[in-house]
Every structure is written in C-alpha cells, then in structure tokens.
Design an enzyme around this catalytic site. Structure first.
Site, PDB file in Angstrom:
ATOM      1  N   ARG A 157       2.317  -6.521   9.315  1.00 43.41           N
ATOM      2  CA  ARG A 157       1.256  -5.583  10.025  1.00 43.41           C
ATOM      3  C   ARG A 157       2.004  -4.245  10.646  1.00 43.41           C
ATOM      4  O   ARG A 157       1.700  -3.892  10.752  1.00 43.41           O
ATOM      5  CB  ARG A 157       0.364  -5.865   9.758  1.00 43.41           C
ATOM      6  CG  ARG A 157      -0.665  -5.512   8.473  1.00 43.41           C
ATOM      7  CD  ARG A 157      -1.876  -6.879   7.704  1.00 43.41           C
ATOM      8  NE  ARG A 157      -2.712  -6.248   6.783  1.00 43.41           N
ATOM      9  CZ  ARG A 157      -3.755  -6.649   6.534  1.00 43.41           C
ATOM     10  NH1 ARG A 157      -4.259  -7.445   7.443  1.00 43.41           N
ATOM     11  NH2 ARG A 157      -4.208  -6.221   5.226  1.00 43.41           N
ATOM     12  N   PHE A 168     -15.759   2.903   6.546  1.00 50.18           N
ATOM     13  CA  PHE A 168     -13.966   3.484   5.942  1.00 50.18           C
ATOM     14  C   PHE A 168     -14.547   3.177   4.723  1.00 50.18           C
ATOM     15  O   PHE A 168     -13.364   3.663   4.428  1.00 50.18           O
ATOM     16  CB  PHE A 168     -13.636   2.276   6.883  1.00 50.18           C
ATOM     17  CG  PHE A 168     -14.201   0.897   6.518  1.00 50.18           C
ATOM     18  CD1 PHE A 168     -13.058   0.132   5.233  1.00 50.18           C
ATOM     19  CD2 PHE A 168     -14.726   0.249   7.327  1.00 50.18           C
ATOM     20  CE1 PHE A 168     -13.569  -0.993   4.849  1.00 50.18           C
ATOM     21  CE2 PHE A 168     -14.871  -1.289   7.271  1.00 50.18           C
ATOM     22  CZ  PHE A 168     -13.726  -1.500   5.818  1.00 50.18           C
ATOM     23  N   TYR A 216     -12.464  -2.579  -4.381  1.00 47.46           N
ATOM     24  CA  TYR A 216     -12.773  -2.239  -2.899  1.00 47.46           C
ATOM     25  C   TYR A 216     -14.321  -2.322  -3.053  1.00 47.46           C
ATOM     26  O   TYR A 216     -14.443  -2.180  -2.109  1.00 47.46           O
ATOM     27  CB  TYR A 216     -12.449  -1.946  -1.887  1.00 47.46           C
ATOM     28  CG  TYR A 216     -11.184  -2.403  -1.404  1.00 47.46           C
ATOM     29  CD1 TYR A 216     -10.285  -3.303  -0.501  1.00 47.46           C
ATOM     30  CD2 TYR A 216      -9.889  -1.360  -1.853  1.00 47.46           C
ATOM     31  CE1 TYR A 216      -9.038  -3.443  -0.168  1.00 47.46           C
ATOM     32  CE2 TYR A 216      -8.719  -1.763  -1.480  1.00 47.46           C
ATOM     33  CZ  TYR A 216      -8.220  -2.697  -0.885  1.00 47.46           C
ATOM     34  OH  TYR A 216      -6.965  -2.261   0.197  1.00 47.46           O
ATOM     35  N   HIS A 227      -2.058  -5.310   1.539  1.00 50.22           N
ATOM     36  CA  HIS A 227      -2.825  -6.296   0.998  1.00 50.22           C
ATOM     37  C   HIS A 227      -2.973  -7.388   0.822  1.00 50.22           C
ATOM     38  O   HIS A 227      -2.071  -7.606   0.476  1.00 50.22           O
ATOM     39  CB  HIS A 227      -4.261  -5.600   0.178  1.00 50.22           C
ATOM     40  CG  HIS A 227      -5.441  -6.738  -0.558  1.00 50.22           C
ATOM     41  ND1 HIS A 227      -6.561  -6.371   0.376  1.00 50.22           N
ATOM     42  CD2 HIS A 227      -5.663  -6.994  -1.400  1.00 50.22           C
ATOM     43  CE1 HIS A 227      -7.589  -7.491   0.222  1.00 50.22           C
ATOM     44  NE2 HIS A 227      -6.849  -7.459  -1.625  1.00 50.22           N
ATOM     45  N   GLU A 229      -9.255 -10.807  -7.829  1.00 50.80           N
ATOM     46  CA  GLU A 229      -8.445  -9.385  -7.833  1.00 50.80           C
ATOM     47  C   GLU A 229      -7.204  -9.757  -8.694  1.00 50.80           C
ATOM     48  O   GLU A 229      -6.649  -8.967  -8.943  1.00 50.80           O
ATOM     49  CB  GLU A 229      -8.227 -10.624  -6.407  1.00 50.80           C
ATOM     50  CG  GLU A 229      -9.260  -9.033  -5.245  1.00 50.80           C
ATOM     51  CD  GLU A 229      -8.853  -9.310  -3.863  1.00 50.80           C
ATOM     52  OE1 GLU A 229      -9.328  -9.204  -3.116  1.00 50.80           O
ATOM     53  OE2 GLU A 229      -7.507  -8.991  -3.629  1.00 50.80           O
ATOM     54  N   THR A 237      -5.608  -7.474  10.356  1.00 49.76           N
ATOM     55  CA  THR A 237      -5.899  -6.080   9.506  1.00 49.76           C
ATOM     56  C   THR A 237      -5.252  -4.557  10.583  1.00 49.76           C
ATOM     57  O   THR A 237      -5.067  -3.769   9.646  1.00 49.76           O
ATOM     58  CB  THR A 237      -7.177  -5.668   9.551  1.00 49.76           C
ATOM     59  OG1 THR A 237      -7.825  -7.384   8.739  1.00 49.76           O
ATOM     60  CG2 THR A 237      -7.533  -4.487   8.155  1.00 49.76           C
ATOM     61  N   ASN A 249      -2.273   0.347   6.588  1.00 54.89           N
ATOM     62  CA  ASN A 249      -1.571  -1.495   7.329  1.00 54.89           C
ATOM     63  C   ASN A 249      -0.491  -2.052   5.875  1.00 54.89           C
ATOM     64  O   ASN A 249      -0.923  -3.310   6.540  1.00 54.89           O
ATOM     65  CB  ASN A 249      -2.969  -2.086   7.742  1.00 54.89           C
ATOM     66  CG  ASN A 249      -4.281  -2.772   7.010  1.00 54.89           C
ATOM     67  OD1 ASN A 249      -3.679  -2.345   5.497  1.00 54.89           O
ATOM     68  ND2 ASN A 249      -4.901  -3.289   6.896  1.00 54.89           N
ATOM     69  N   ARG A 307      -1.633 -15.022   4.244  1.00 55.97           N
ATOM     70  CA  ARG A 307      -2.534 -13.985   5.462  1.00 55.97           C
ATOM     71  C   ARG A 307      -1.624 -14.525   6.669  1.00 55.97           C
ATOM     72  O   ARG A 307      -2.384 -13.160   7.655  1.00 55.97           O
ATOM     73  CB  ARG A 307      -3.889 -14.655   5.647  1.00 55.97           C
ATOM     74  CG  ARG A 307      -5.114 -14.523   4.657  1.00 55.97           C
ATOM     75  CD  ARG A 307      -6.264 -14.962   5.029  1.00 55.97           C
ATOM     76  NE  ARG A 307      -6.724 -14.408   5.123  1.00 55.97           N
ATOM     77  CZ  ARG A 307      -7.012 -13.266   5.876  1.00 55.97           C
ATOM     78  NH1 ARG A 307      -7.260 -12.524   4.246  1.00 55.97           N
ATOM     79  NH2 ARG A 307      -8.449 -12.666   6.544  1.00 55.97           N
ATOM     80  N   LYS A 338       0.904  -0.921   0.426  1.00 58.71           N
ATOM     81  CA  LYS A 338       0.002   0.094  -0.096  1.00 58.71           C
ATOM     82  C   LYS A 338       0.881   1.255   0.150  1.00 58.71           C
ATOM     83  O   LYS A 338       2.186   1.733   0.262  1.00 58.71           O
ATOM     84  CB  LYS A 338      -1.208  -0.235   1.640  1.00 58.71           C
ATOM     85  CG  LYS A 338      -1.665  -0.724   1.464  1.00 58.71           C
ATOM     86  CD  LYS A 338      -2.777  -1.010   2.358  1.00 58.71           C
ATOM     87  CE  LYS A 338      -3.848  -2.051   2.033  1.00 58.71           C
ATOM     88  NZ  LYS A 338      -5.357  -1.929   2.915  1.00 58.71           N
TER      89      LYS A 338
END
Ligand code: CMP
Length: 136
Positions: free
Chosen positions: A103, A58, A50, A116, A127, A92, A113, A86, A10
């Site tokens: 993270r 949010f 998203y 993704h 995706e 998250t 964070n 993950r 990100k």
C-alpha cells in the site's frame, strides 16, 4: 500446505499495471497463489463482499471504487498467511503504511489502496468461499 487467505488486487492497481509486481511480492514472501480469478465486480457482488461495512460513511464510495474496473482475486497459501499478507500490505491508509509495503508503494488513497487482504482466519474462510465456492 499452511493457512489460506484471500487477496484482491483492486481496480486502481490493475489500472497502474502493477498486477505482476504485487504477485511477485506475494510469492517472494512465501505466499503461494493456489487460485486466481479476474473479476469486474457488479454492485451486488461488491456490496455482499463488503457487507460488514454497510453502515460506514465510506460504503458508497468503496463500492463505486471496487466496481470501477477489473480486479484480480487470489487465494494465497503459506505459513501464517493471514498475518504475513497483512504485514506485506501495510496499513489501510497508504500514508500510514510502513515504507516498502504494497500500500505504501502502490496505494493512492485510503480507498484506492491497491489491495485487500482478509483480516483474520475466520474472515478468510468466508471470503474464500464467496469467490471460490469450489474450494471449500
Ligand atoms: P479493505 O481492506 O478493502 O477493506 C475495506 C475498505 O474500505 C478499505 O480497504 C479501504 O480501501 C476502504 N475505506 C475507505 N475509507 C475508509 C476509512 N475511512 N476507513 C477504513 N477503510 C476505508
């Protein structure tokens, strides 16, 4: 071969100059990058990506953050890639993420964070097709 998953480094992590650190962690965990693009997302691209979160409170700030600078988007391949990624990312919310996860190490807030990752095999397929249409 193995499974594929989508990862996004990100804008907050790109600004922190930890692209290399994060990719090194993917590789060390057996997640091999098989495709990569650097993308500064437009609002339309981020909103479509998203879309499942469209009604969440949010959503607006999530989109603003994702469009705030360039991202690095990767397809990672390996055994159990979705699950391995993950675990490597952590929860998250960086404050709740296991020590040593990406993270926990690099995230500043639930929004900034750092990364993704696809949440399941089916989502990963969708995706990956969104950012790498030639791969499907
Ligand atoms: P990500 O895995 O990219 O998927 C959706 C993102 O929304 C999530 O990471 C967070 O960065 C962001 N987000 C912001 N606020 C929240 C929240 N309250 N709950 C879940 N996700 C949130």
């Amino acid at each position: 071969m193995g499974e594929r998953t989508l990862a996004i480094i990100k804008p907050d992590a790109v600004k922190k100059r930890v692209i290399g650190d994060i990719i090194q962690r993917y590789e060390a965990a057996g997640l091999n990058p098989v495709a990569a693009r650097m993308v500064h997302m437009s609002k339309a691209v981020a909103e479509e990506f998203y879309a499942v979160h469209r009604d969440r409170p949010f959503f607006g700030s999530l989109i603003a953050h994702m469009c705030s600078g360039p991202t690095v988007i990767l397809v990672l391949e390996g055994n159990d890639a979705v699950k391995v990624n993950r675990e490597l990312m952590g929860a998250t919310d960086p404050l709740k993420a296991e020590p040593g996860t990406i993270r926990a190490l690099h995230g500043a807030s639930i929004e900034a964070n750092a990364v993704h990752g696809s949440d399941c095999h089916e989502t990963a397929t969708v995706e990956i097709a969104y950012f790498f249409p030639d791969m499907v």
